[in-house]
Design an enzyme around this catalytic site. Sequence first.
Site, PDB file in Angstrom:
ATOM      1  N   GLU A   1       1.004  -1.548   0.404  1.00 38.88           N
ATOM      2  CA  GLU A   1      -0.216   0.340  -0.565  1.00 38.88           C
ATOM      3  C   GLU A   1       0.857   1.714   0.280  1.00 38.88           C
ATOM      4  OE1 GLU A   1      -2.150  -2.983   2.627  1.00 38.88           O
ATOM      5  OE2 GLU A   1      -0.110  -2.655   1.960  1.00 38.88           O
TER       6      GLU A   1
ATOM      7  N   CYS B   1      -2.162  -3.569   7.317  1.00 36.70           N
ATOM      8  CA  CYS B   1      -1.840  -3.630   8.744  1.00 36.70           C
ATOM      9  C   CYS B   1      -2.199  -2.305   9.180  1.00 36.70           C
ATOM     10  CB  CYS B   1      -0.606  -4.172   8.697  1.00 36.70           C
ATOM     11  SG  CYS B   1       0.937  -2.252   8.134  1.00 36.70           S
TER      12      CYS B   1
ATOM     13  N   ALA C   1      12.247 -38.685  -4.882  1.00 41.07           N
ATOM     14  CA  ALA C   1      11.848 -38.606  -6.959  1.00 41.07           C
ATOM     15  C   ALA C   1      11.477 -40.421  -6.688  1.00 41.07           C
ATOM     16  CB  ALA C   1      12.634 -38.474  -7.142  1.00 41.07           C
TER      17      ALA C   1
ATOM     18  N   ASP D   1      24.192 -38.708   0.897  1.00 41.41           N
ATOM     19  CA  ASP D   1      24.186 -37.327   0.075  1.00 41.41           C
ATOM     20  C   ASP D   1      25.288 -36.387   0.428  1.00 41.41           C
ATOM     21  OD1 ASP D   1      22.804 -39.720  -0.951  1.00 41.41           O
ATOM     22  OD2 ASP D   1      20.849 -38.127  -0.634  1.00 41.41           O
TER      23      ASP D   1
ATOM     24  N   LEU E   1      21.990 -29.144  -0.380  1.00 42.65           N
ATOM     25  CA  LEU E   1      20.589 -28.309   0.340  1.00 42.65           C
ATOM     26  C   LEU E   1      20.397 -26.390   0.270  1.00 42.65           C
ATOM     27  CD1 LEU E   1      19.856 -30.104   3.590  1.00 42.65           C
ATOM     28  CD2 LEU E   1      19.257 -30.531   1.586  1.00 42.65           C
TER      29      LEU E   1
ATOM     30  N   ARG F   1      20.515 -23.494  -6.232  1.00 47.01           N
ATOM     31  CA  ARG F   1      21.401 -23.341  -7.693  1.00 47.01           C
ATOM     32  C   ARG F   1      20.776 -22.310  -8.946  1.00 47.01           C
ATOM     33  NH1 ARG F   1      23.084 -27.080  -4.952  1.00 47.01           N
ATOM     34  NH2 ARG F   1      22.523 -28.937  -6.444  1.00 47.01           N
TER      35      ARG F   1
ATOM     36  N   GLU G   1      12.894 -32.682   2.359  1.00 42.30           N
ATOM     37  CA  GLU G   1      13.855 -33.977   1.467  1.00 42.30           C
ATOM     38  C   GLU G   1      14.667 -34.766   1.666  1.00 42.30           C
ATOM     39  OE1 GLU G   1      15.831 -32.101  -1.279  1.00 42.30           O
ATOM     40  OE2 GLU G   1      14.568 -30.039  -1.219  1.00 42.30           O
TER      41      GLU G   1
END
Length: 343
Positions: free
Chosen positions: A53, A78, A158, A205, A209, A212, A287
């Site tokens: 606003e 607000c 996946a 792994d 995290l 990219r 994940e």
Amino acid sequence: MKDTEFFMKKCLELAKKGEGKVSPNPMVGCIITHNSKIIGKGYHKKYKTEHAEVNAINSVKNKELLKEADLYVNLEPCSHHGNTPPCSDLIIKYKIKNVYIGSRDIYPEVVKNSSIDKMRREGINVKVGILESKCKELNKRFYLFHEKKRPFIILKWAESRDGFIAPKKQKQPLWLTSKKSKEFVHFQRSIENGIIIGRVTAEKDNPMLNVRGIKNAINPTRIIIDKNLKLSNTLNIFNDQAKTIIVNSVKKLEIGSNLFLKINFDNFIKELMLELYKLNILSVIIEGGSKTLNTFISENIWDEAYVFSSNIILKDGIKAPKIKGEIKQKYNIDTDILKIYKK
């Protein structure tokens, strides 16, 4: 009504420009018209900066027109002093004639001191509920966070064509999905506040995290479940590219960008949700591996699930989680299929 809905759609388009940058605030866009012609517009660009606003009113060249103007905004302005002054005070200052609001705010300070009532007392004509369901959907994370006092939870995994998420004996990280699917995942990371994985996933792994391939993206907070603090501090998750929360049962300590968060694992999910709520984390992607995902599924603490199915066949391995929910959307991404479930 058609004009009103048209300009509210414009507000929603503007609001979405703040995606991934304004959290824990909601995404808000604002349009100001005079005789059905747009004379000002703005959106909330970044957390702790001016609200939609204010940006819209500041963009109006001839402020005298505001007395006969219509202001459209997808969320109730607000009414309290936070990082910025109350937007409702600015609307009142310029005596804007009509204010059209998409949905009411659920933030406790605004609920306690309604800006809608405040503006009406000052003689401003206020109408509420314009495209309300679309306005709430845009800020579904914000609404759920304040209603349920926990983050919006997205499960993500996946799986191979034959229903496995990984081989049983995995010596190095295995990517099941295409490059395009990876790009989608990084975009999703860029608009969520946090990513949760378990200790085993972190060890196997060694993920970064982070985000990219997306310009000016904000890395989400990395949230690692490591009950007995067994992880090596040489892992990528402990670098200073993003804040890392290590959820454990041993110690509470903050060192640089790493926060060791001690919780009671006897009531793990409930405790974790409460702590993330206190930390103002509106949304997280899970994940993690099978154990972490299934923990949230068994506790029924999730809101959406992103399930990627690839063309790869593993024949054996760790079974993919099973989930019950409504398939909200389905996409073909190169050779992959993405199904988005809603609880």
